[in-house]
Design a protein around this motif. Structure first.
Motif, PDB file in Angstrom:
ATOM      1  N   ASP A  25      10.585   3.264   5.657  1.00  0.00           N
ATOM      2  CA  ASP A  25      11.673   2.530   5.004  1.00  0.00           C
ATOM      3  C   ASP A  25      12.366   3.337   3.906  1.00  0.00           C
ATOM      4  OD1 ASP A  25      10.865   0.548   6.711  1.00  0.00           O
ATOM      5  OD2 ASP A  25      10.908  -1.039   5.215  1.00  0.00           O
ATOM      6  N   SER A  26      11.589   4.109   3.140  1.00  0.00           N
ATOM      7  CA  SER A  26      12.186   4.825   2.008  1.00  0.00           C
ATOM      8  C   SER A  26      13.174   5.907   2.469  1.00  0.00           C
ATOM      9  CB  SER A  26      11.086   5.441   1.142  1.00  0.00           C
ATOM     10  OG  SER A  26      10.306   6.322   1.927  1.00  0.00           O
ATOM     11  N   GLU A  27      13.002   6.427   3.693  1.00  0.00           N
ATOM     12  CA  GLU A  27      13.922   7.463   4.198  1.00  0.00           C
ATOM     13  C   GLU A  27      14.969   6.892   5.153  1.00  0.00           C
ATOM     14  OE1 GLU A  27      11.624  10.522   6.143  1.00  0.00           O
ATOM     15  OE2 GLU A  27      10.121  10.477   4.548  1.00  0.00           O
ATOM     16  N   LYS A  35      12.988  -7.350  -1.800  1.00  0.00           N
ATOM     17  CA  LYS A  35      13.612  -8.253  -0.822  1.00  0.00           C
ATOM     18  C   LYS A  35      12.716  -9.457  -0.528  1.00  0.00           C
ATOM     19  CE  LYS A  35      16.264  -4.683   1.515  1.00  0.00           C
ATOM     20  NZ  LYS A  35      16.159  -3.709   2.606  1.00  0.00           N
ATOM     21  N   HIS A  36      11.420  -9.209  -0.423  1.00  0.00           N
ATOM     22  CA  HIS A  36      10.502 -10.319  -0.141  1.00  0.00           C
ATOM     23  C   HIS A  36      10.437 -11.288  -1.323  1.00  0.00           C
ATOM     24  CE1 HIS A  36       8.169  -8.089   3.282  1.00  0.00           C
ATOM     25  NE2 HIS A  36       9.432  -8.303   3.556  1.00  0.00           N
ATOM     26  N   LEU A  37      10.430 -10.734  -2.544  1.00  0.00           N
ATOM     27  CA  LEU A  37      10.389 -11.618  -3.714  1.00  0.00           C
ATOM     28  C   LEU A  37      11.654 -12.477  -3.777  1.00  0.00           C
ATOM     29  CD1 LEU A  37       8.768  -9.215  -6.336  1.00  0.00           C
ATOM     30  CD2 LEU A  37       7.777 -11.351  -5.458  1.00  0.00           C
ATOM     31  N   ASN A  38      12.787 -11.889  -3.448  1.00  0.00           N
ATOM     32  CA  ASN A  38      14.024 -12.672  -3.430  1.00  0.00           C
ATOM     33  C   ASN A  38      13.992 -13.765  -2.361  1.00  0.00           C
ATOM     34  OD1 ASN A  38      15.263 -11.428  -5.580  1.00  0.00           O
ATOM     35  ND2 ASN A  38      16.134  -9.795  -4.303  1.00  0.00           N
ATOM     36  N   ALA A  39      13.456 -13.427  -1.202  1.00  0.00           N
ATOM     37  CA  ALA A  39      13.343 -14.430  -0.141  1.00  0.00           C
ATOM     38  C   ALA A  39      12.394 -15.551  -0.580  1.00  0.00           C
ATOM     39  CB  ALA A  39      12.861 -13.781   1.152  1.00  0.00           C
ATOM     40  N   LEU A  40      11.284 -15.175  -1.223  1.00  0.00           N
ATOM     41  CA  LEU A  40      10.333 -16.191  -1.693  1.00  0.00           C
ATOM     42  C   LEU A  40      10.985 -17.120  -2.713  1.00  0.00           C
ATOM     43  CD1 LEU A  40       6.909 -14.353  -2.118  1.00  0.00           C
ATOM     44  CD2 LEU A  40       7.396 -16.301  -0.625  1.00  0.00           C
ATOM     45  N   LYS A  41      11.792 -16.577  -3.591  1.00  0.00           N
ATOM     46  CA  LYS A  41      12.503 -17.397  -4.588  1.00  0.00           C
ATOM     47  C   LYS A  41      13.226 -18.548  -3.896  1.00  0.00           C
ATOM     48  CE  LYS A  41      14.257 -14.263  -7.976  1.00  0.00           C
ATOM     49  NZ  LYS A  41      13.063 -13.770  -8.611  1.00  0.00           N
ATOM     50  N   GLU A  42      13.821 -18.257  -2.742  1.00  0.00           N
ATOM     51  CA  GLU A  42      14.534 -19.291  -1.989  1.00  0.00           C
ATOM     52  C   GLU A  42      13.595 -20.199  -1.205  1.00  0.00           C
ATOM     53  OE1 GLU A  42      17.697 -18.371   0.881  1.00  0.00           O
ATOM     54  OE2 GLU A  42      18.196 -16.683  -0.435  1.00  0.00           O
ATOM     55  N   PHE A  46      -0.730  -9.550  -5.540  1.00  0.00           N
ATOM     56  CA  PHE A  46      -1.256  -8.810  -4.398  1.00  0.00           C
ATOM     57  C   PHE A  46      -0.649  -7.414  -4.332  1.00  0.00           C
ATOM     58  CE2 PHE A  46      -2.922 -12.692  -2.294  1.00  0.00           C
ATOM     59  CZ  PHE A  46      -4.102 -12.165  -1.802  1.00  0.00           C
ATOM     60  N   SER A  47       0.682  -7.352  -4.499  1.00  0.00           N
ATOM     61  CA  SER A  47       1.342  -6.057  -4.347  1.00  0.00           C
ATOM     62  C   SER A  47       0.823  -5.063  -5.385  1.00  0.00           C
ATOM     63  CB  SER A  47       2.858  -6.224  -4.449  1.00  0.00           C
ATOM     64  OG  SER A  47       3.307  -6.999  -3.356  1.00  0.00           O
ATOM     65  N   ASP A  48       0.701  -5.525  -6.646  1.00  0.00           N
ATOM     66  CA  ASP A  48       0.186  -4.634  -7.693  1.00  0.00           C
ATOM     67  C   ASP A  48      -1.239  -4.203  -7.393  1.00  0.00           C
ATOM     68  OD1 ASP A  48       2.545  -5.028  -8.931  1.00  0.00           O
ATOM     69  OD2 ASP A  48       1.776  -6.291 -10.559  1.00  0.00           O
ATOM     70  N   LEU A  49      -2.066  -5.194  -7.059  1.00  0.00           N
ATOM     71  CA  LEU A  49      -3.496  -4.946  -6.884  1.00  0.00           C
ATOM     72  C   LEU A  49      -3.736  -4.004  -5.702  1.00  0.00           C
ATOM     73  CD1 LEU A  49      -5.826  -6.011  -8.479  1.00  0.00           C
ATOM     74  CD2 LEU A  49      -6.011  -7.938  -6.920  1.00  0.00           C
ATOM     75  N   VAL A  77       0.844  -1.198   0.000  1.00  0.00           N
ATOM     76  CA  VAL A  77       0.000   0.000   0.000  1.00  0.00           C
ATOM     77  C   VAL A  77       0.882   1.251   0.000  1.00  0.00           C
ATOM     78  CG1 VAL A  77      -0.389   0.090   2.505  1.00  0.00           C
ATOM     79  CG2 VAL A  77      -2.092   1.038   0.981  1.00  0.00           C
ATOM     80  N   ARG A  78       2.061   1.178   0.639  1.00  0.00           N
ATOM     81  CA  ARG A  78       3.002   2.294   0.625  1.00  0.00           C
ATOM     82  C   ARG A  78       3.798   2.370  -0.679  1.00  0.00           C
ATOM     83  NH1 ARG A  78       4.666   0.108   5.678  1.00  0.00           N
ATOM     84  NH2 ARG A  78       6.569  -0.614   4.672  1.00  0.00           N
ATOM     85  N   GLY A  79       3.715   1.293  -1.482  1.00  0.00           N
ATOM     86  CA  GLY A  79       4.494   1.253  -2.717  1.00  0.00           C
ATOM     87  C   GLY A  79       5.990   1.149  -2.446  1.00  0.00           C
ATOM     88  N   ASP A  80       6.362   0.417  -1.422  1.00  0.00           N
ATOM     89  CA  ASP A  80       7.751   0.328  -0.998  1.00  0.00           C
ATOM     90  C   ASP A  80       8.478  -0.763  -1.797  1.00  0.00           C
ATOM     91  OD1 ASP A  80      10.149   0.046   0.329  1.00  0.00           O
ATOM     92  OD2 ASP A  80       9.253   0.502   2.276  1.00  0.00           O
ATOM     93  N   LYS A  81       9.005  -0.348  -2.964  1.00  0.00           N
ATOM     94  CA  LYS A  81       9.574  -1.310  -3.912  1.00  0.00           C
ATOM     95  C   LYS A  81      10.780  -2.063  -3.363  1.00  0.00           C
ATOM     96  CE  LYS A  81       7.795   1.000  -7.939  1.00  0.00           C
ATOM     97  NZ  LYS A  81       8.077   1.954  -9.010  1.00  0.00           N
ATOM     98  N   ASN A  82      11.551  -1.363  -2.540  1.00  0.00           N
ATOM     99  CA  ASN A  82      12.717  -1.967  -1.904  1.00  0.00           C
ATOM    100  C   ASN A  82      12.366  -3.213  -1.104  1.00  0.00           C
ATOM    101  OD1 ASN A  82      15.454  -1.469  -1.719  1.00  0.00           O
ATOM    102  ND2 ASN A  82      15.016   0.688  -1.216  1.00  0.00           N
ATOM    103  N   VAL A  83      11.396  -3.064  -0.228  1.00  0.00           N
ATOM    104  CA  VAL A  83      10.958  -4.181   0.615  1.00  0.00           C
ATOM    105  C   VAL A  83      10.332  -5.270  -0.254  1.00  0.00           C
ATOM    106  CG1 VAL A  83       9.359  -4.868   2.432  1.00  0.00           C
ATOM    107  CG2 VAL A  83      10.676  -2.758   2.669  1.00  0.00           C
TER     108      VAL A  83
END
Lengths: 271, 271
Positions: free
Chosen positions: B78-80, A238-245, A257-260, A229-235
């Motif tokens: 997080d962004s700041e 990181k979560h997508l990378n963790a999920l990959k593992e 979910f994130s897009d929607l 909801v904050r659009g925090d792409k950084n986080v």
């Protein structure tokens, strides 16, 4: 309270699975039942305790049922429902009220004049105690008398008995699948991830408990938080990378979910 | 209980958003704080009630903070975070313990020798009462003394204080997003669908309440129900058609969940 009539009922329950078991118990304990006929292929575990005033009869086949029961609840699973409804309709007299309890099957699926639906908004498990008086029951009948009969019977069980059309019932079932079944699967994924790192799933209890408590005071729209909801792409990255593992099968769901969520809340804000 | 030392602390909190507000309140009420310095750009609403024994000071900029505070909690979003951590590290002396409270940011992101993390597994809202003693706090420190300091301080707040690595904390945050934020969005979708048919969202409360209650007795794996786990294609099709009308953006998520749930439970059964 409504004044209850002195009428008693002969009732059938076809299929003693999770829902059928509870409907049989309800008919035994709460309805003015004089005769209860159960149709089930296997032994019923756990067994239903009979009540003195109720004549309890058990059958293996629909064709063995008395033809003149007042009401028959057909509680087989959805995949067998159509065939069983047909079998019951062929067997009984025209005065019998045939009822199914499926969320997503229309009233019209019952090939019989007197028909009805009683859909419970709850996950029943055979033999597991539930407070029936909090459960919403959605009722539909082919005619006023059938609707009223079902309404009055279930008002003995719960205060939350609502007449509702087949179209609306489908939406209620859909909402329950989204809100309950799918949430539960998110909890399954969370548990698998946490356990991989020797973290017990119960660390999430306080968060989930407060989520539900908050729902009773605010709407979910007011309660949406998190990186999406904050659009925090950084986080999110990181979560997508963790999920990959840890759980690669859930990467798509995370992305969706994130897009929607981001679109939903940012478009709503603009409007 | 641990015996608490007589040491008192000078504490800074940078950023009085949802988390910072609660950390400032915690420092005021639970820690042996002698001086509390808040850095915030705007007025703090709702205001924090000061305690007699604590000297409360307010600043607009990090550069105005005393350079020798014992601990500084950096609670900006997080962004700041990266830029603010750098600013704080440049400003303070080497004995100050700099702490952030983000789930998905590693300890190493703090460019300072004495550093720590205290991540609360809870959605805080400024001014909204929370029972702190039920909240899990995940602690990490650059050295034994820092870890112990943070552990002892937060043990005054909650019984659930756990040392945890950055790698594990990332998984805990990810699990919280899946289990809480994404579930909440499923409830948003459910509410929108139900309201389109004039059905109040609260019909789902008993189901959701019992879902959470059940989680404390069984694992989510044992509680999965619904058309997807049964592979009930008929119902799934009806739901997808209803979504097309009522919330087309969620069709993909419905499909993904149904496939994933079906695979997950049927592969697990076979193995």
């Amino acid at each position: 309270m409504l004044e209850q009539s002195r009428k008693t009922y002969s009732i059938g329950v076809v299929g003693i699975g999770n829902v059928g078991w509870h409907y049989a118990l309800i008919a035994m304990r709460y309805f003015p039942t004089r005769e209860l006929c159960l149709v089930h292929k296997r032994a019923i575990t756990p067994d239903l305790t009979a009540k003195k005033q109720v004549v309890l009869r058990r059958f293996f086949k629909v064709s063995e049922l008395p033809k003149n029961l007042d009401i028959i609840f057909v509680c087989v699973q959805d995949s067998e429902l159509e065939a069983t409804l047909q079998e019951v309709a062929n067997h009984v007299g025209e005065n019998t009220l045939i009822v199914h309890c499926a969320g997503s099957v229309p009233l019209e699926a019952i090939p019989h004049t007197r028909r009805g639906v009683v859909y419970p908004l709850q996950s029943f498990k055979k033999g597991e105690f539930v407070k029936y008086n909090q459960i919403p029951f959605f009722i539909e009948g082919s005619d006023e008398e059938s609707t009223e009969t079902l309404e009055n019977l279930f008002l003995r069980v719960s205060r939350k008995v609502y007449p509702q059309s087949s179209e609306n019932r489908l939406r209620i079932h859909l909402s329950a699948v989204l809100a309950h079944n799918f949430s539960n699967f998110l909890w399954v994924i969370a548990q698998d991830i946490l356990e991989k790192y020797q973290i017990p799933f119960r660390v999430l209890y306080p968060l989930l408990r407060s989520a539900i408590r908050n729902l009773e005071e605010k709407f979910p729209k007011q309660l949406q938080t998190g990186p999406a909801v904050r659009g925090d792409k950084n986080v999110i990255e990181k979560h997508l990378n963790a999920l990959k593992e840890d759980f690669p099968e859930a990467e798509n769901i995370y992305r969706e979910f994130s897009d929607l969520i981001h679109k939903y809340f940012n478009e709503n804000k603009d409007s």
